[in-house]
Structure formats: structure tokens, C-alpha cells
Design an enzyme around this catalytic site. Structure first.
Site, PDB file in Angstrom:
ATOM      1  N   LYS A  13      -1.504   1.836  -1.297  1.00 43.03           N
ATOM      2  CA  LYS A  13      -0.422   0.678  -1.201  1.00 43.03           C
ATOM      3  C   LYS A  13      -1.021  -0.663  -0.487  1.00 43.03           C
ATOM      4  O   LYS A  13      -0.974  -1.830  -1.012  1.00 43.03           O
ATOM      5  CB  LYS A  13       0.782   0.780  -0.398  1.00 43.03           C
ATOM      6  CG  LYS A  13       1.506   2.114  -0.987  1.00 43.03           C
ATOM      7  CD  LYS A  13       2.958   2.407  -0.239  1.00 43.03           C
ATOM      8  CE  LYS A  13       2.758   2.852   1.120  1.00 43.03           C
ATOM      9  NZ  LYS A  13       2.071   4.011   1.174  1.00 43.03           N
ATOM     10  N   ARG A  88      12.050   2.411   4.924  1.00 42.16           N
ATOM     11  CA  ARG A  88      11.655   3.791   4.907  1.00 42.16           C
ATOM     12  C   ARG A  88      12.506   4.967   4.491  1.00 42.16           C
ATOM     13  O   ARG A  88      12.243   6.032   4.310  1.00 42.16           O
ATOM     14  CB  ARG A  88      10.749   4.321   6.262  1.00 42.16           C
ATOM     15  CG  ARG A  88       9.594   3.403   6.462  1.00 42.16           C
ATOM     16  CD  ARG A  88       8.926   3.912   7.822  1.00 42.16           C
ATOM     17  NE  ARG A  88       7.527   2.957   8.154  1.00 42.16           N
ATOM     18  CZ  ARG A  88       6.564   3.438   7.765  1.00 42.16           C
ATOM     19  NH1 ARG A  88       6.349   4.591   7.190  1.00 42.16           N
ATOM     20  NH2 ARG A  88       5.450   2.344   8.176  1.00 42.16           N
ATOM     21  N   ARG A 127     -11.374   7.796   5.246  1.00 41.23           N
ATOM     22  CA  ARG A 127     -10.908   6.254   5.308  1.00 41.23           C
ATOM     23  C   ARG A 127     -11.404   6.029   6.710  1.00 41.23           C
ATOM     24  O   ARG A 127     -11.319   6.526   7.585  1.00 41.23           O
ATOM     25  CB  ARG A 127      -9.444   6.293   5.097  1.00 41.23           C
ATOM     26  CG  ARG A 127      -8.971   4.734   4.963  1.00 41.23           C
ATOM     27  CD  ARG A 127      -7.414   4.863   4.501  1.00 41.23           C
ATOM     28  NE  ARG A 127      -6.634   5.583   5.538  1.00 41.23           N
ATOM     29  CZ  ARG A 127      -5.079   5.511   5.081  1.00 41.23           C
ATOM     30  NH1 ARG A 127      -4.561   4.977   4.059  1.00 41.23           N
ATOM     31  NH2 ARG A 127      -4.355   6.103   5.984  1.00 41.23           N
ATOM     32  N   ARG A 161      -8.674   5.957  12.171  1.00 39.84           N
ATOM     33  CA  ARG A 161      -7.699   6.222  12.822  1.00 39.84           C
ATOM     34  C   ARG A 161      -7.356   7.444  13.257  1.00 39.84           C
ATOM     35  O   ARG A 161      -7.954   8.615  12.458  1.00 39.84           O
ATOM     36  CB  ARG A 161      -6.517   5.939  11.809  1.00 39.84           C
ATOM     37  CG  ARG A 161      -6.027   4.467  11.586  1.00 39.84           C
ATOM     38  CD  ARG A 161      -4.969   4.267  10.614  1.00 39.84           C
ATOM     39  NE  ARG A 161      -3.691   5.155  10.660  1.00 39.84           N
ATOM     40  CZ  ARG A 161      -2.696   5.065   9.901  1.00 39.84           C
ATOM     41  NH1 ARG A 161      -2.644   4.006   9.112  1.00 39.84           N
ATOM     42  NH2 ARG A 161      -1.631   6.025  10.249  1.00 39.84           N
TER      43      ARG A 161
END
Length: 216
Positions: A13, A88, A127, A161
Site C-alpha cells: 500500500k 481500520r 523489508r 522495523r
């Protein structure tokens, strides 16, 4: 053009939203960024949010909706916007619809990026991002052109992350399917939903999205 990109974490996204920003010149609205900006600016709703956060509590849906409402009144949203990470839940979706209707606005389209769980875990586990500008890369799918140097800003420091791992991703997917995936049926019933194969190559996903946007 007012749109929402739906899909589980790791579906792409963020990447696709940035491409829409670049092609169409509409802002990508992140609730986290909007919240921080409202607090920093000291707006009325920002002060309410700060008081809640200073008390160690979660910001309520009402406050988040008020912040989104305030943000989309700004001039750069006149031609549209992308909602990133919001709504959400079904409650938030209903509140967003009501807020937009008070402004005589409506969502143009909700685009779902569909990706299977194994692929999502693989994507997220590999990632990382530029510590300076936030550009996103991947161990195998999307490396910098020059090893160790960000393509966008030239920085040489990168970060991952702490929750980008298989175990945490499984938990995040569970939350997504429980709380957010019901929005797929919600927007389908409203005739707003379009689905894109998020398993396709990145440029092919972009082309599919552009085809949808061209038909609006």
C-alpha cells in the site's frame, strides 16, 4: 479523487500510494503524521489529542476523525487525497462516511491489494528503509541501485522495523483479518470496492491501479 488503499501489512500500500502521489499530485494522508502535525500546531483537536496521549491513553476514534476532517479542509486536498492506515474498523469506516457527507464529499474508490499470507511474511521479513528519507527497500525484491546507498537521497544509513519479522507479522495479520478485513465487504456493498492482484510485479500492480483510476 478520494481513495482508500486496503490490504494487510506488507501488501504494498505504501509503495503504491507514493506512486499515486507522484502521478496525480494528491496527498497521502497518514493518521500518524496528521496526529503529530495537529499536536505540533496546537490546534483545538491537537490539544485534545495531546492531553489523551500525555495521559498514556489511546486517542479515540472521535479525535482521529476530527483530525482527518481538519486535514482534508486544507488546500492541497482540494483535488483529492489518499487515506493511509485509516479507517481500520467498521466503526471508523461509518464515522468517515458521515464526516465526508457533512462536507458534501464521497469516496471515489476503495482499492484492495490482495496478497497471500506466505508472500506477505516473506515481503515484510526482508523489508528495510532509508534512515534519512524513509525510502523502502527489500533484501531481494528492491535493493538500492548502488549497494548501501539510498537511490532517493544518497544516505548510507538504513533501518529495519523491530516488528518486521515472521512471528510478529503473523500476529499483525490476525489483527488485520479480525478488525480490518470486514471493510472489504463493507465497501463492496457500497459499490466502491475494486480488487487488484497484489501478487503481481510492482509495476503491474501500479498499471492495474492506474486503470481503475482512469475509469473514475
Amino acid at each position: 479523487m478520494r481513495l482508500i488503499l486496503l490490504g494487510p501489512p506488507g501488501a504494498g500500500k505504501g509503495t503504491q500510494a507514493q506512486r499515486i502521489v507522484e502521478r496525480h499530485g494528491i496527498p497521502q494522508l497518514s493518521t500518524g503524521d496528521m496526529l503529530r502535525a495537529a499536536v505540533s500546531a496546537g490546534t483545538d483537536v491537537g490539544k485534545r489529542a495531546k492531553a489523551v496521549m500525555d495521559a498514556g491513553k489511546l486517542v479515540s476514534d472521535d479525535i482521529v476523525i476530527a483530525i482527518v476532517s481538519e486535514r482534508i479542509d486544507q488546500p492541497d486536498c482540494a483535488n483529492g487525497f489518499i487515506l493511509d492506515g485509516f479507517p481500520r474498523t467498521l466503526v471508523q469506516a461509518d464515522a468517515t462516511e458521515k464526516m465526508l457527507s457533512t462536507k458534501d464529499l464521497d469516496l471515489s474508490v476503495v482499492i484492495e491489494l490482495r496478497v497471500d499470507d506466505k508472500e506477505l511474511i516473506r515481503r515484510v521479513s526482508g523489508r528495510y528503509s532509508c534512515a534519512a528519507c524513509g525510502s523502502v527497500y527489500h533484501d531481494t525484491d528492491h535493493k538500492p541501485s548502488k549497494d548501501g546507498v539510498c537511490d532517493k537521497c544518497g544516505a548510507t544509513e538504513f533501518k529495519r522495523r523491530p516488528d518486521d519479522n515472521a512471528e510478529t507479522m503473523a500476529s499483525r495479520l490476525e489483527v488485520y483479518y479480525k478488525e480490518t478485513s470486514p471493510l472489504i465487504g463493507y465497501y463492496y456493498a457500497k459499490g466502491k470496492l475494486k480488487t487488484v492482484d497484489g501478487m503481481a510485479e510492482m509495476d503491474a500492480v501500479t498499471a492495474s491501479i492506474e486503470s481503475i483510476l482512469a475509469g473514475l
